[in-house]
Scaffold this motif. Structure first.
Motif, PDB file in Angstrom:
ATOM      1  N   ASP A 327      31.536  38.883  34.655  1.00 10.79           N
ATOM      2  CA  ASP A 327      32.034  40.224  34.960  1.00 10.79           C
ATOM      3  C   ASP A 327      33.522  40.253  34.629  1.00 10.79           C
ATOM      4  O   ASP A 327      34.280  39.390  35.100  1.00 10.79           O
ATOM      5  N   PRO A 328      33.988  41.210  33.844  1.00 11.80           N
ATOM      6  CA  PRO A 328      35.418  41.257  33.514  1.00 11.80           C
ATOM      7  C   PRO A 328      36.286  41.697  34.674  1.00 11.80           C
ATOM      8  O   PRO A 328      37.513  41.591  34.596  1.00 11.80           O
ATOM      9  N   ARG A 329      35.689  42.189  35.787  1.00 14.59           N
ATOM     10  CA  ARG A 329      36.477  42.653  36.912  1.00 14.59           C
ATOM     11  C   ARG A 329      37.066  41.479  37.685  1.00 14.59           C
ATOM     12  O   ARG A 329      36.372  40.479  37.926  1.00 14.59           O
ATOM     13  N   ILE A 330      38.308  41.598  38.108  1.00 15.33           N
ATOM     14  CA  ILE A 330      38.954  40.564  38.905  1.00 15.33           C
ATOM     15  C   ILE A 330      39.578  41.205  40.142  1.00 15.33           C
ATOM     16  O   ILE A 330      39.908  42.398  40.151  1.00 15.33           O
ATOM     17  N   TYR A 331      39.765  40.396  41.160  1.00 15.01           N
ATOM     18  CA  TYR A 331      40.282  40.866  42.456  1.00 15.01           C
ATOM     19  C   TYR A 331      41.757  40.519  42.576  1.00 15.01           C
ATOM     20  O   TYR A 331      42.183  39.415  42.209  1.00 15.01           O
ATOM     21  N   GLN A 332      42.536  41.454  43.087  1.00 17.20           N
ATOM     22  CA  GLN A 332      43.937  41.231  43.385  1.00 17.20           C
ATOM     23  C   GLN A 332      44.240  41.712  44.788  1.00 17.20           C
ATOM     24  O   GLN A 332      43.509  42.549  45.351  1.00 17.20           O
ATOM     25  N   SER A 333      45.358  41.214  45.321  1.00 16.91           N
ATOM     26  CA  SER A 333      45.745  41.635  46.673  1.00 16.91           C
ATOM     27  C   SER A 333      47.255  41.557  46.812  1.00 16.91           C
ATOM     28  O   SER A 333      47.924  40.849  46.062  1.00 16.91           O
ATOM     29  N   THR A 334      47.771  42.303  47.779  1.00 16.48           N
ATOM     30  CA  THR A 334      49.190  42.264  48.124  1.00 16.48           C
ATOM     31  C   THR A 334      49.318  42.340  49.640  1.00 16.48           C
ATOM     32  O   THR A 334      48.503  42.997  50.320  1.00 16.48           O
ATOM     33  N   PRO A 365      34.078  48.238  43.210  1.00 16.32           N
ATOM     34  CA  PRO A 365      34.216  48.231  44.666  1.00 16.32           C
ATOM     35  C   PRO A 365      35.487  48.955  45.123  1.00 16.32           C
ATOM     36  O   PRO A 365      36.489  48.937  44.411  1.00 16.32           O
ATOM     37  N   PRO A 366      35.443  49.551  46.322  1.00 13.59           N
ATOM     38  CA  PRO A 366      36.601  50.317  46.801  1.00 13.59           C
ATOM     39  C   PRO A 366      37.730  49.408  47.290  1.00 13.59           C
ATOM     40  O   PRO A 366      37.548  48.213  47.527  1.00 13.59           O
ATOM     41  N   CYS A 367      38.901  49.999  47.439  1.00 13.78           N
ATOM     42  CA  CYS A 367      40.043  49.263  47.990  1.00 13.78           C
ATOM     43  C   CYS A 367      39.799  48.961  49.475  1.00 13.78           C
ATOM     44  O   CYS A 367      39.115  49.716  50.181  1.00 13.78           O
ATOM     45  N   THR A 368      40.384  47.882  49.934  1.00 17.44           N
ATOM     46  CA  THR A 368      40.276  47.491  51.342  1.00 17.44           C
ATOM     47  C   THR A 368      41.670  47.229  51.888  1.00 17.44           C
ATOM     48  O   THR A 368      42.515  46.642  51.202  1.00 17.44           O
ATOM     49  N   ALA A 369      41.903  47.691  53.132  1.00 17.74           N
ATOM     50  CA  ALA A 369      43.172  47.439  53.823  1.00 17.74           C
ATOM     51  C   ALA A 369      42.846  46.837  55.174  1.00 17.74           C
ATOM     52  O   ALA A 369      42.249  47.510  56.039  1.00 17.74           O
ATOM     53  N   THR A 370      43.187  45.596  55.384  1.00 17.19           N
ATOM     54  CA  THR A 370      42.797  44.868  56.588  1.00 17.19           C
ATOM     55  C   THR A 370      44.041  44.302  57.268  1.00 17.19           C
ATOM     56  O   THR A 370      45.032  43.977  56.607  1.00 17.19           O
ATOM     57  N   LEU A 371      43.931  44.179  58.592  1.00 22.69           N
ATOM     58  CA  LEU A 371      44.966  43.491  59.356  1.00 22.69           C
ATOM     59  C   LEU A 371      44.662  42.008  59.282  1.00 22.69           C
ATOM     60  O   LEU A 371      43.764  41.503  59.959  1.00 22.69           O
ATOM     61  N   SER A 372      45.375  41.316  58.455  1.00 23.16           N
ATOM     62  CA  SER A 372      45.002  39.936  58.139  1.00 23.16           C
ATOM     63  C   SER A 372      45.639  38.904  59.039  1.00 23.16           C
ATOM     64  O   SER A 372      45.101  37.806  59.195  1.00 23.16           O
ATOM     65  N   GLY A 378      55.915  40.345  62.421  1.00 20.11           N
ATOM     66  CA  GLY A 378      55.244  41.626  62.511  1.00 20.11           C
ATOM     67  C   GLY A 378      53.774  41.509  62.158  1.00 20.11           C
ATOM     68  O   GLY A 378      53.215  40.404  62.003  1.00 20.11           O
ATOM     69  N   LEU A 379      53.132  42.654  62.005  1.00 23.71           N
ATOM     70  CA  LEU A 379      51.715  42.705  61.659  1.00 23.71           C
ATOM     71  C   LEU A 379      51.571  42.600  60.133  1.00 23.71           C
ATOM     72  O   LEU A 379      52.224  43.339  59.392  1.00 23.71           O
ATOM     73  N   GLU A 380      50.723  41.726  59.677  1.00 20.99           N
ATOM     74  CA  GLU A 380      50.518  41.505  58.244  1.00 20.99           C
ATOM     75  C   GLU A 380      49.230  42.199  57.807  1.00 20.99           C
ATOM     76  O   GLU A 380      48.142  41.886  58.296  1.00 20.99           O
ATOM     77  N   PHE A 381      49.371  43.167  56.877  1.00 22.01           N
ATOM     78  CA  PHE A 381      48.236  43.881  56.308  1.00 22.01           C
ATOM     79  C   PHE A 381      48.025  43.405  54.863  1.00 22.01           C
ATOM     80  O   PHE A 381      49.001  43.172  54.126  1.00 22.01           O
ATOM     81  N   THR A 382      46.771  43.315  54.452  1.00 16.83           N
ATOM     82  CA  THR A 382      46.416  42.905  53.090  1.00 16.83           C
ATOM     83  C   THR A 382      45.672  44.032  52.407  1.00 16.83           C
ATOM     84  O   THR A 382      44.633  44.493  52.910  1.00 16.83           O
ATOM     85  N   LEU A 383      46.222  44.495  51.283  1.00 25.21           N
ATOM     86  CA  LEU A 383      45.556  45.512  50.478  1.00 25.21           C
ATOM     87  C   LEU A 383      44.854  44.804  49.319  1.00 25.21           C
ATOM     88  O   LEU A 383      45.494  44.142  48.492  1.00 25.21           O
ATOM     89  N   GLY A 384      43.527  44.922  49.261  1.00 24.84           N
ATOM     90  CA  GLY A 384      42.744  44.320  48.186  1.00 24.84           C
ATOM     91  C   GLY A 384      42.145  45.364  47.271  1.00 24.84           C
ATOM     92  O   GLY A 384      41.707  46.425  47.732  1.00 24.84           O
ATOM     93  N   TYR A 385      42.128  45.087  45.984  1.00 25.64           N
ATOM     94  CA  TYR A 385      41.615  46.054  45.003  1.00 25.64           C
ATOM     95  C   TYR A 385      41.089  45.281  43.785  1.00 25.64           C
ATOM     96  O   TYR A 385      41.405  44.098  43.581  1.00 25.64           O
TER      97      TYR A 385
END
Length: 426
Positions: A327-334, A365-372, A378-385
């Protein structure tokens, strides 16, 4: 049969007085005029062919910078001189052509050897001494031929013999073998130079490298075959070299086993298609797109423009991460850190909006925003796409998303805390 046995020796002139008397005859003027006509005809023939074919190459063997520089001029002159001598011999006593023919043969041999070496090894330093050696040997044989001493010298050299195993060699055999081998090798170099000029014509880029490799391999094969033919022509039993050839073959096989492994690995990669041109891979810490899969190596180009030439054996025996095999799709996060007093639901919605606003980010797949993580500051959130075009760059998209997140947090007055440290003093 060696080449010196093919050239017939002329009738020798018994003494110096007879030599002078032969050249004092009035028929020598007729021979001189005939020889001059041959020179003019040969010059006109070469000039006409050069203009008709449009050849102006300085490195050509047949045609040089001038009309008389190539091999074609002495060859045409020698053929015309043979014809003129046969015609004149029926009517007058020939004297001048007895000297002219050997001189022209020597000139042709010198010109062939020099031009072939200049074209085949244009940048080698040893070509010039070898050219001088060919010239001296050719002129020496010509003098012996004209004087009639060539058969006498060959007979004397034939009497100096020695035994090498079951084979009896003489000085004459060695010299004839050297001359025959040199002639065969020059002939094979001539053929390989012609093949090289044809193969490399109009070749550019990667095709030029492949054609150059084919040309070098063809030259080596022709020289090997020519050497074997030369040894066989001298009378050397090639079966005596079988043991040596076997040992050399084993040594070459051991030395080239890595090269053979790379070629076999290249065929395996192409056959099973585990890696294809255009795949995004990571090998030995280097990540990029596969741009070429050759027989021996694979070229990987990174997004920064650097190219890595990876041996195919490494692609088979080591761990390779193919980011786009199935699959050419790859996952990234910040990752983003906000204060503990921030609205968690608002932060998550802002992160999702920042990710979905980029056209390169996939909706499925849709974007995800989680409290990681509950961090120290502080609170660390991870945005995955997910994205499907990593060849267009990954860092640039991540930068655009981070800028959108920063602008959204500032617009909603959500604090991004500085690192906090508590110092207890007693």
């Amino acid at each position: 049969m060696a080449i010196v046995q093919i050239i017939p020796a002329p009738e020798p002139i018994d003494d110096f007085e007879g030599w002078l008397n032969a050249f004092a005859q009035t028929t020598v003027l007729i021979e001189l005029a005939a020889l001059l006509v041959c020179v003019l005809l040969a010059w006109a023939l070469v000039r006409g062919l050069r203009r008709g074919l449009g050849l102006q190459e300085e490195r050509s063997i047949w045609f040089g910078r001038r009309n008389i520089d190539g091999v074609l001029f002495p060859l045409a002159l020698l053929c015309l001189a043979f014809v003129a001598r046969e015609i004149l011999a029926k009517h007058v006593s020939v004297a001048l052509f007895k000297v002219a023919i050997p001189v022209l043969v020597s000139l042709l041999v010198i010109r062939v050897g020099v031009k072939v070496l200049q074209v085949a090894f244009s940048e080698s330093k040893w070509v010039r001494p070898l050219e001088q050696t060919i010239s001296w040997v050719a002129w020496l044989i010509m003098v012996l031929w004209v004087s009639g001493l060539l058969p006498v010298v060959l007979n004397e050299l034939d009497m100096i013999t020695w035994k090498v195993g079951s084979t009896t060699l003489s000085v004459r055999n060695v010299l004839e073998g050297a001359l025959t081998g040199g002639a065969v090798l020059i002939f094979t170099l001539w053929i390989s130079a012609g093949i090289e000029s044809r193969v490399l014509r109009n070749a550019t880029g990667g095709e030029l490298s492949l054609r150059k490799a084919i040309s070098n391999a063809t030259r080596a094969l022709l020289m090997f075959v020519g050497l074997m033919l030369a040894l066989s022509a001298v009378g050397i039993d090639l079966t005596a070299l079988s043991v040596l050839g076997g040992a050399v073959g084993v040594g070459i096989g051991l030395g080239l086993q890595k090269l053979a492994a790379n070629y076999v690995s290249g065929f395996v990669i192409l056959a099973e298609r585990s890696m294809r041109i255009g795949d995004n891979v990571r090998v030995d810490g280097f990540e990029g797109l596969i741009t070429q899969i050759n027989a021996r190596y694979t070229v990987i180009r990174s997004l920064t423009g650097r190219e890595s030439i990876v041996p195919n054996e490494l692609m088979i025996t080591s761990r390779v991460e193919n980011l786009s095999l199935a699959d050419p799709r790859i996952y990234q996060s910040t990752v983003v850190t906000v204060g503990y007093d921030s609205d968690v639901d608002l932060v998550r919605s802002l992160l999702l909006k920042a990710g979905q606003s980029q056209p390169r980010v996939l909706s499925d797949p849709p974007c995800t925003a989680t409290l990681s993580n509950f961090g120290a500051d502080g609170l660390e959130f991870t945005l995955g796409y997910w994205i499907e075009d990593p060849q267009n760059g990954q860092g640039n998209l991540k930068s655009d998303i981070n800028l959108a997140i920063l602008a959204a947090l500032r617009a909603n007055q959500i604090d991004i805390p500085y690192p906090q440290r508590v110092i207890h003093q007693r």
